[in-house]
Write a protein that holds these residues in place. Structure first.
Motif, mmCIF file in Angstrom:
data_model
loop_
_atom_site.group_PDB
_atom_site.id
_atom_site.type_symbol
_atom_site.label_atom_id
_atom_site.label_comp_id
_atom_site.label_asym_id
_atom_site.label_seq_id
_atom_site.Cartn_x
_atom_site.Cartn_y
_atom_site.Cartn_z
ATOM 1 N N ILE A 1 24.846 25.871 32.379
ATOM 2 C CA ILE A 1 25.755 25.732 31.245
ATOM 3 C C ILE A 1 27.020 26.533 31.548
ATOM 4 N N ALA A 2 28.132 25.826 31.642
ATOM 5 C CA ALA A 2 29.370 26.498 32.017
ATOM 6 C C ALA A 2 30.094 27.053 30.801
ATOM 7 N N ASP A 3 29.952 26.339 29.677
ATOM 8 C CA ASP A 3 30.660 26.797 28.491
ATOM 9 C C ASP A 3 29.934 26.338 27.223
ATOM 10 N N VAL A 4 30.167 27.073 26.162
ATOM 11 C CA VAL A 4 29.488 26.794 24.901
ATOM 12 C C VAL A 4 30.505 26.799 23.772
ATOM 13 N N THR A 5 30.504 25.770 22.958
ATOM 14 C CA THR A 5 31.396 25.743 21.799
ATOM 15 C C THR A 5 30.551 25.633 20.537
ATOM 16 N N ILE A 6 30.833 26.494 19.579
ATOM 17 C CA ILE A 6 30.057 26.494 18.338
ATOM 18 C C ILE A 6 30.985 26.366 17.152
ATOM 19 N N ASP A 7 30.655 25.449 16.266
ATOM 20 C CA ASP A 7 31.419 25.323 15.026
ATOM 21 C C ASP A 7 30.408 25.119 13.915
ATOM 22 N N ALA A 8 29.661 26.164 13.645
ATOM 23 C CA ALA A 8 28.507 25.981 12.779
ATOM 24 C C ALA A 8 28.079 27.267 12.112
ATOM 25 N N ASP A 9 29.027 28.108 11.769
ATOM 26 C CA ASP A 9 28.662 29.419 11.256
ATOM 27 C C ASP A 9 27.580 29.396 10.188
ATOM 28 N N ASP A 10 27.750 28.502 9.227
ATOM 29 C CA ASP A 10 26.791 28.494 8.124
ATOM 30 C C ASP A 10 25.481 27.805 8.471
ATOM 31 N N MET A 11 25.390 27.251 9.685
ATOM 32 C CA MET A 11 24.128 26.639 10.077
ATOM 33 C C MET A 11 23.328 27.540 11.000
ATOM 34 N N LEU A 12 23.922 28.628 11.409
ATOM 35 C CA LEU A 12 23.238 29.516 12.334
ATOM 36 C C LEU A 12 22.200 30.333 11.581
ATOM 37 N N GLU A 13 21.012 30.369 12.142
ATOM 38 C CA GLU A 13 19.896 31.018 11.474
ATOM 39 C C GLU A 13 19.570 32.326 12.190
ATOM 40 N N ASP A 14 19.867 33.423 11.552
ATOM 41 C CA ASP A 14 19.533 34.734 12.126
ATOM 42 C C ASP A 14 20.113 34.983 13.510
ATOM 43 N N VAL A 15 21.264 34.420 13.768
ATOM 44 C CA VAL A 15 21.896 34.696 15.056
ATOM 45 C C VAL A 15 23.400 34.525 14.881
ATOM 46 N N SER A 16 24.153 35.364 15.545
ATOM 47 C CA SER A 16 25.600 35.221 15.454
ATOM 48 C C SER A 16 26.065 34.220 16.503
ATOM 49 N N SER A 17 27.216 33.679 16.236
ATOM 50 C CA SER A 17 27.818 32.736 17.156
ATOM 51 C C SER A 17 27.986 33.379 18.540
ATOM 52 N N ARG A 18 28.383 34.615 18.513
ATOM 53 C CA ARG A 18 28.601 35.379 19.739
ATOM 54 C C ARG A 18 27.334 35.528 20.581
ATOM 55 N N THR A 19 26.279 35.929 19.903
ATOM 56 C CA THR A 19 24.995 36.113 20.595
ATOM 57 C C THR A 19 24.476 34.796 21.163
ATOM 58 N N LEU A 20 24.562 33.768 20.344
ATOM 59 C CA LEU A 20 24.079 32.466 20.787
ATOM 60 C C LEU A 20 24.814 32.036 22.057
ATOM 61 N N LYS A 21 26.106 32.226 22.016
ATOM 62 C CA LYS A 21 26.931 31.860 23.165
ATOM 63 C C LYS A 21 26.507 32.603 24.420
ATOM 64 N N SER A 22 26.343 33.884 24.264
ATOM 65 C CA SER A 22 26.057 34.662 25.472
ATOM 66 C C SER A 22 24.637 34.411 25.979
ATOM 67 N N ARG A 23 23.755 34.016 25.068
ATOM 68 C CA ARG A 23 22.394 33.715 25.524
ATOM 69 C C ARG A 23 22.328 32.389 26.277
ATOM 70 N N LEU A 24 23.255 31.497 25.958
ATOM 71 C CA LEU A 24 23.231 30.168 26.583
ATOM 72 C C LEU A 24 24.072 30.102 27.854
ATOM 73 N N ARG A 25 25.222 30.722 27.804
ATOM 74 C CA ARG A 25 26.159 30.584 28.908
ATOM 75 C C ARG A 25 25.590 31.093 30.228
ATOM 76 N N LYS A 26 25.843 30.305 31.254
ATOM 77 C CA LYS A 26 25.414 30.620 32.627
ATOM 78 C C LYS A 26 23.924 30.428 32.861
ATOM 79 N N HIS A 27 23.241 29.985 31.843
ATOM 80 C CA HIS A 27 21.831 29.674 32.040
ATOM 81 C C HIS A 27 21.679 28.161 32.065
#
Length: 265
Positions: free
Chosen positions: A23-49
DNA sequence: CCTATAGCCTGACGGC
DNA sequence: TGCCGTCAGGCTATAG
Protein backbone atom coordinates in the motif's frame (compact mmCIF):
# COMPACT_ATOMS: atom_id res chain seq x y z
CA UNK A 1 -27.73 -3.72 0.87
CA UNK A 2 -24.83 -5.70 2.20
CA UNK A 3 -26.04 -8.70 4.14
CA UNK A 4 -24.10 -11.92 4.55
CA UNK A 5 -24.14 -13.03 0.88
CA UNK A 6 -23.26 -9.55 -0.37
CA UNK A 7 -20.36 -9.29 2.04
CA UNK A 8 -19.14 -12.75 1.04
CA UNK A 9 -19.08 -11.63 -2.59
CA UNK A 10 -17.18 -8.50 -1.58
CA UNK A 11 -14.73 -10.67 0.32
CA UNK A 12 -14.08 -12.87 -2.70
CA UNK A 13 -13.72 -9.76 -4.82
CA UNK A 14 -11.13 -8.33 -2.50
CA UNK A 15 -9.35 -11.71 -2.30
CA UNK A 16 -9.02 -11.85 -6.06
CA UNK A 17 -7.84 -8.29 -6.51
CA UNK A 18 -6.21 -6.43 -3.67
CA UNK A 19 -4.14 -8.88 -1.64
CA UNK A 20 -0.35 -9.01 -1.41
CA UNK A 21 0.49 -5.61 -2.78
CA UNK A 22 2.26 -2.88 -0.99
CA UNK A 23 0.00 0.00 0.00
CA UNK A 24 1.68 3.16 -1.19
CA UNK A 25 -0.87 5.66 0.03
CA UNK A 26 -4.06 5.89 2.04
CA UNK A 27 -6.85 8.43 1.73
CA UNK A 28 -9.57 8.67 4.36
CA UNK A 29 -12.70 10.76 4.27
CA UNK A 30 -14.73 9.13 6.95
CA UNK A 31 -14.15 10.72 10.31
CA UNK A 32 -17.57 9.92 11.66
CA UNK A 33 -17.40 6.35 10.42
CA UNK A 34 -14.16 5.51 12.14
CA UNK A 35 -14.67 3.22 15.09
CA UNK A 36 -12.23 3.64 17.96
CA UNK A 37 -9.40 4.70 15.71
CA UNK A 38 -8.14 8.02 14.45
CA UNK A 39 -7.65 8.74 10.81
CA UNK A 40 -3.97 9.22 11.53
CA UNK A 41 -3.50 5.88 13.23
CA UNK A 42 -5.43 4.02 10.58
CA UNK A 43 -3.27 5.56 7.91
CA UNK A 44 -0.03 4.70 9.54
CA UNK A 45 -1.13 1.15 10.25
CA UNK A 46 -1.97 0.58 6.60
CA UNK A 47 0.69 2.48 4.75
CA UNK A 48 3.67 0.50 3.49
CA UNK A 49 2.05 -2.75 4.45
CA UNK A 50 0.02 -5.11 2.33
CA UNK A 51 -3.24 -6.98 2.80
CA UNK A 52 -2.66 -10.62 3.56
CA UNK A 53 -6.01 -12.37 3.93
CA UNK A 54 -9.65 -11.81 4.76
CA UNK A 55 -12.28 -13.22 7.06
CA UNK A 56 -15.98 -12.63 7.15
CA UNK A 57 -18.31 -12.98 10.08
CA UNK A 58 -21.91 -12.06 9.47
CA UNK A 59 -21.93 -8.70 7.76
CA UNK A 60 -18.42 -7.80 8.88
CA UNK A 61 -15.39 -8.11 6.68
CA UNK A 62 -11.97 -8.34 8.33
CA UNK A 63 -8.87 -7.71 6.25
CA UNK A 64 -5.56 -8.82 7.65
CA UNK A 65 -2.83 -6.22 7.50
CA UNK A 66 0.53 -7.88 7.00
CA UNK A 67 2.52 -6.72 9.94
CA UNK A 68 -0.29 -6.70 12.40
CA UNK A 69 -3.96 -6.36 13.05
CA UNK A 70 -7.07 -6.37 10.97
CA UNK A 71 -9.03 -3.71 9.17
CA UNK A 72 -12.71 -4.14 9.92
CA UNK A 73 -15.25 -3.01 7.34
CA UNK A 74 -18.96 -2.87 7.90
CA UNK A 75 -21.03 -1.79 4.93
CA UNK A 76 -24.26 -0.52 6.43
CA UNK A 77 -26.87 -0.15 3.76
CA UNK A 78 -24.85 1.41 0.99
CA UNK A 79 -21.28 0.20 1.29
CA UNK A 80 -19.31 -1.25 -1.62
CA UNK A 81 -15.78 -1.98 -2.81
CA UNK A 82 -14.15 -1.19 -6.11
CA UNK A 83 -10.70 -2.07 -7.31
CA UNK A 84 -9.53 -0.15 -10.33
CA UNK A 85 -6.71 1.67 -11.97
CA UNK A 86 -6.63 5.36 -12.71
CA UNK A 87 -5.49 8.69 -11.51
CA UNK A 88 -8.96 9.98 -10.75
CA UNK A 89 -9.55 11.56 -7.40
CA UNK A 90 -11.79 9.58 -5.09
CA UNK A 91 -15.48 10.28 -5.80
CA UNK A 92 -17.81 11.93 -3.32
CA UNK A 93 -18.60 8.83 -1.30
CA UNK A 94 -15.26 7.15 -1.17
CA UNK A 95 -14.53 6.89 2.55
CA UNK A 96 -11.31 4.93 2.26
CA UNK A 97 -8.92 4.52 -0.63
CA UNK A 98 -5.86 2.33 -0.63
CA UNK A 99 -3.42 3.13 -3.40
CA UNK A 100 -1.25 0.19 -4.28
CA UNK A 101 2.23 0.26 -5.67
CA UNK A 102 0.99 -1.26 -8.94
CA UNK A 103 -1.10 1.81 -9.76
CA UNK A 104 -4.42 0.26 -8.77
CA UNK A 105 -6.51 1.35 -5.85
CA UNK A 106 -9.20 -0.16 -3.69
CA UNK A 107 -12.10 2.12 -2.81
CA UNK A 108 -14.49 1.57 0.05
CA UNK A 109 -17.49 3.66 -0.89
CA UNK A 110 -20.43 4.36 1.36
CA UNK A 111 -23.05 6.90 0.42
CA UNK A 112 -25.04 6.95 3.59
CA UNK A 113 -22.22 6.61 6.07
CA UNK A 114 -24.10 4.03 8.04
CA UNK A 115 -21.21 1.62 8.01
CA UNK A 116 -18.04 1.47 10.08
CA UNK A 117 -14.33 1.32 9.53
CA UNK A 118 -12.24 0.04 12.39
CA UNK A 119 -9.07 -1.66 13.43
CA UNK A 120 -9.05 -4.82 15.51
CA UNK A 121 -6.19 -6.83 16.94
CA UNK A 122 -7.99 -10.10 17.27
CA UNK A 123 -11.00 -11.05 15.16
CA UNK A 124 -12.45 -13.67 17.47
CA UNK A 125 -12.15 -11.34 20.37
CA UNK A 126 -13.97 -8.64 18.44
CA UNK A 127 -16.81 -11.01 17.53
CA UNK A 128 -17.12 -11.99 21.15
CA UNK A 129 -17.03 -8.47 22.48
CA UNK A 130 -19.46 -7.17 19.87
CA UNK A 131 -21.87 -9.90 20.91
CA UNK A 132 -22.26 -11.31 17.44
CA UNK A 133 -23.98 -14.65 17.11
CA UNK A 134 -22.66 -17.52 15.01
CA UNK A 135 -22.23 -17.14 11.28
CA UNK A 136 -24.84 -19.35 9.64
CA UNK A 137 -22.52 -20.38 6.81
CA UNK A 138 -19.73 -21.55 9.09
CA UNK A 139 -19.26 -25.31 8.83
CA UNK A 140 -20.00 -25.81 12.50
CA UNK A 141 -23.39 -24.15 12.21
CA UNK A 142 -25.51 -27.28 12.34
CA UNK A 143 -29.11 -27.79 13.36
CA UNK A 144 -28.15 -27.90 17.03
CA UNK A 145 -26.45 -24.53 16.73
CA UNK A 146 -29.52 -23.09 15.10
CA UNK A 147 -31.75 -24.43 17.87
CA UNK A 148 -29.34 -22.94 20.35
CA UNK A 149 -29.46 -19.58 18.57
CA UNK A 150 -33.25 -19.47 18.83
CA UNK A 151 -33.48 -20.91 22.33
CA UNK A 152 -35.11 -18.71 24.93
CA UNK A 153 -36.24 -16.12 22.41
CA UNK A 154 -39.73 -14.86 21.95
CA UNK A 155 -41.19 -12.54 19.39
CA UNK A 156 -41.36 -13.04 15.67
CA UNK A 157 -39.19 -15.43 13.74
CA UNK A 158 -38.27 -12.65 11.37
CA UNK A 159 -37.01 -10.51 14.24
CA UNK A 160 -34.95 -13.41 15.53
CA UNK A 161 -33.39 -14.13 12.14
CA UNK A 162 -32.33 -10.50 11.84
CA UNK A 163 -31.01 -10.27 15.36
CA UNK A 164 -27.24 -10.12 15.00
CA UNK A 165 -26.60 -11.50 18.45
CA UNK A 166 -28.68 -14.57 17.68
CA UNK A 167 -27.30 -15.10 14.18
CA UNK A 168 -24.84 -12.86 12.41
CA UNK A 169 -25.44 -11.87 8.83
CA UNK A 170 -29.12 -11.96 7.97
CA UNK A 171 -30.85 -8.67 7.23
CA UNK A 172 -34.27 -7.64 6.06
CA UNK A 173 -34.01 -8.89 2.50
CA UNK A 174 -32.66 -12.35 3.17
CA UNK A 175 -34.92 -12.84 6.16
CA UNK A 176 -37.85 -12.43 3.79
CA UNK A 177 -36.32 -14.84 1.32
CA UNK A 178 -35.57 -17.51 3.91
CA UNK A 179 -39.08 -17.35 5.34
CA UNK A 180 -40.55 -17.53 1.88
CA UNK A 181 -38.51 -20.62 1.05
CA UNK A 182 -39.46 -22.21 4.34
CA UNK A 183 -43.14 -21.33 3.66
CA UNK A 184 -43.35 -19.74 7.06
CA UNK A 185 -45.25 -16.61 8.08
CA UNK A 186 -42.87 -13.79 9.07
CA UNK A 187 -44.86 -13.11 12.22
CA UNK A 188 -44.70 -16.71 13.43
CA UNK A 189 -43.56 -16.81 17.05
CA UNK A 190 -40.12 -18.28 17.59
CA UNK A 191 -41.08 -20.18 20.69
CA UNK A 192 -44.05 -21.79 18.97
CA UNK A 193 -42.15 -23.41 16.15
CA UNK A 194 -42.28 -27.17 15.86
CA UNK A 195 -38.95 -28.99 15.78
CA UNK A 196 -39.68 -30.01 12.22
CA UNK A 197 -40.20 -26.40 11.23
CA UNK A 198 -36.96 -25.32 12.82
CA UNK A 199 -35.23 -28.05 10.88
CA UNK A 200 -36.77 -26.89 7.63
CA UNK A 201 -35.93 -23.30 8.41
CA UNK A 202 -32.33 -24.28 9.03
CA UNK A 203 -32.19 -25.94 5.62
CA UNK A 204 -33.82 -22.97 3.89
CA UNK A 205 -31.46 -20.61 5.57
CA UNK A 206 -28.35 -22.39 4.39
CA UNK A 207 -29.73 -22.98 0.95
CA UNK A 208 -30.80 -19.38 0.42
CA UNK A 209 -27.51 -17.93 1.58
CA UNK A 210 -25.37 -20.28 -0.46
CA UNK A 211 -27.49 -19.97 -3.59
CA UNK A 212 -27.33 -16.21 -3.38
CA UNK A 213 -23.55 -16.39 -3.17
CA UNK A 214 -23.36 -18.83 -6.09
CA UNK A 215 -25.43 -16.34 -8.09
CA UNK A 216 -22.97 -13.63 -7.12
CA UNK A 217 -25.95 -11.88 -5.51
CA UNK A 218 -27.15 -10.98 -8.97
CA UNK A 219 -30.96 -11.21 -8.91
CA UNK A 220 -30.99 -12.22 -12.57
CA UNK A 221 -29.05 -15.35 -11.70
CA UNK A 222 -31.15 -16.34 -8.72
CA UNK A 223 -33.17 -19.55 -8.86
CA UNK A 224 -36.61 -19.03 -10.41
CA UNK A 225 -38.40 -19.67 -7.15
CA UNK A 226 -36.63 -16.86 -5.28
CA UNK A 227 -38.80 -14.11 -3.87
CA UNK A 228 -36.12 -11.47 -4.02
CA UNK A 229 -36.45 -10.35 -7.64
CA UNK A 230 -40.20 -9.88 -7.05
CA UNK A 231 -39.84 -8.09 -3.78
CA UNK A 232 -41.44 -4.82 -4.83
CA UNK A 233 -44.79 -3.11 -4.58
CA UNK A 234 -47.09 -4.98 -6.93
CA UNK A 235 -44.73 -7.95 -7.19
CA UNK A 236 -46.22 -11.43 -7.36
CA UNK A 237 -45.32 -14.73 -5.79
CA UNK A 238 -42.99 -16.77 -8.01
CA UNK A 239 -44.77 -19.92 -6.87
CA UNK A 240 -48.47 -19.17 -6.98
CA UNK A 241 -48.58 -15.89 -8.85
CA UNK A 242 -50.68 -14.07 -6.29
CA UNK A 243 -49.77 -10.55 -5.38
CA UNK A 244 -47.27 -10.29 -2.51
CA UNK A 245 -48.32 -8.66 0.72
CA UNK A 246 -46.39 -5.74 2.12
CA UNK A 247 -46.34 -5.13 5.84
CA UNK A 248 -44.06 -4.27 8.76
CA UNK A 249 -42.50 -6.88 10.99
CA UNK A 250 -40.06 -5.94 13.72
CA UNK A 251 -40.13 -2.45 12.30
CA UNK A 252 -38.96 -3.51 8.86
CA UNK A 253 -40.72 -3.56 5.52
CA UNK A 254 -41.70 -7.14 4.85
CA UNK A 255 -42.93 -8.87 1.71
CA UNK A 256 -44.53 -12.30 1.84
CA UNK A 257 -47.05 -14.49 0.12
CA UNK A 258 -50.24 -14.64 2.19
CA UNK A 259 -51.21 -17.84 0.47
CA UNK A 260 -47.96 -19.82 0.60
CA UNK A 261 -46.73 -18.57 3.95
CA UNK A 262 -49.68 -19.28 6.19
CA UNK A 263 -47.92 -21.60 8.55
CA UNK A 264 -47.05 -20.07 11.93
CA UNK A 265 -45.81 -23.09 13.80
C1' DC B 1 -36.55 -11.18 26.85
C1' DC B 2 -39.48 -8.35 23.51
C1' DT B 3 -41.59 -4.17 20.72
C1' DA B 4 -41.91 0.44 18.92
C1' DT B 5 -39.75 4.70 17.97
C1' DA B 6 -36.40 7.99 16.74
C1' DG B 7 -32.13 9.01 14.94
C1' DC B 8 -27.69 8.62 12.32
C1' DC B 9 -26.92 10.09 6.69
C1' DT B 10 -27.90 10.64 1.77
C1' DG B 11 -30.32 9.98 -2.55
C1' DA B 12 -34.31 8.55 -5.33
C1' DC B 13 -38.97 9.05 -6.24
C1' DG B 14 -43.75 10.70 -6.53
C1' DG B 15 -47.04 14.38 -5.95
C1' DC B 16 -48.16 19.03 -6.31
C1' DT C 1 -38.61 22.77 -13.01
C1' DG C 2 -38.55 22.89 -8.11
C1' DC C 3 -39.87 21.88 -3.55
C1' DC C 4 -41.31 18.65 -0.09
C1' DG C 5 -42.46 14.54 2.11
C1' DT C 6 -41.53 9.67 2.20
C1' DC C 7 -38.89 5.81 1.94
C1' DA C 8 -34.69 2.66 1.76
C1' DG C 9 -31.74 -3.72 2.21
C1' DG C 10 -28.08 -1.30 8.92
C1' DC C 11 -27.78 -0.54 13.63
C1' DT C 12 -28.16 1.71 18.25
C1' DA C 13 -30.29 3.97 22.18
C1' DT C 14 -34.37 4.70 24.73
C1' DA C 15 -38.68 3.80 26.83
C1' DG C 16 -42.28 0.70 28.00
Amino acid sequence: MPELPDVQVLKEYLDSTALHQRIADVTIDADDMLEDVSSRTLKSRLRKHSLRSTRRHGKHLFVEIAGDGWLRLHFGMTGELEYSKGEREPGAHVRLRLDFANGFHLDYRNTRKLGQIGLVDDVDEYIEQAGLGPDPLASEFDLASFRQALAGRRGTIKGALMNQSALAGIGNIYADEILFQAKLHPKAKVNRLKPKTVEQLHRSLQRVLSRAIEARVDPERFPDDFLLPHRDAGGSCPRCGRELQKTKVSGRTTYYCASDQRRRT
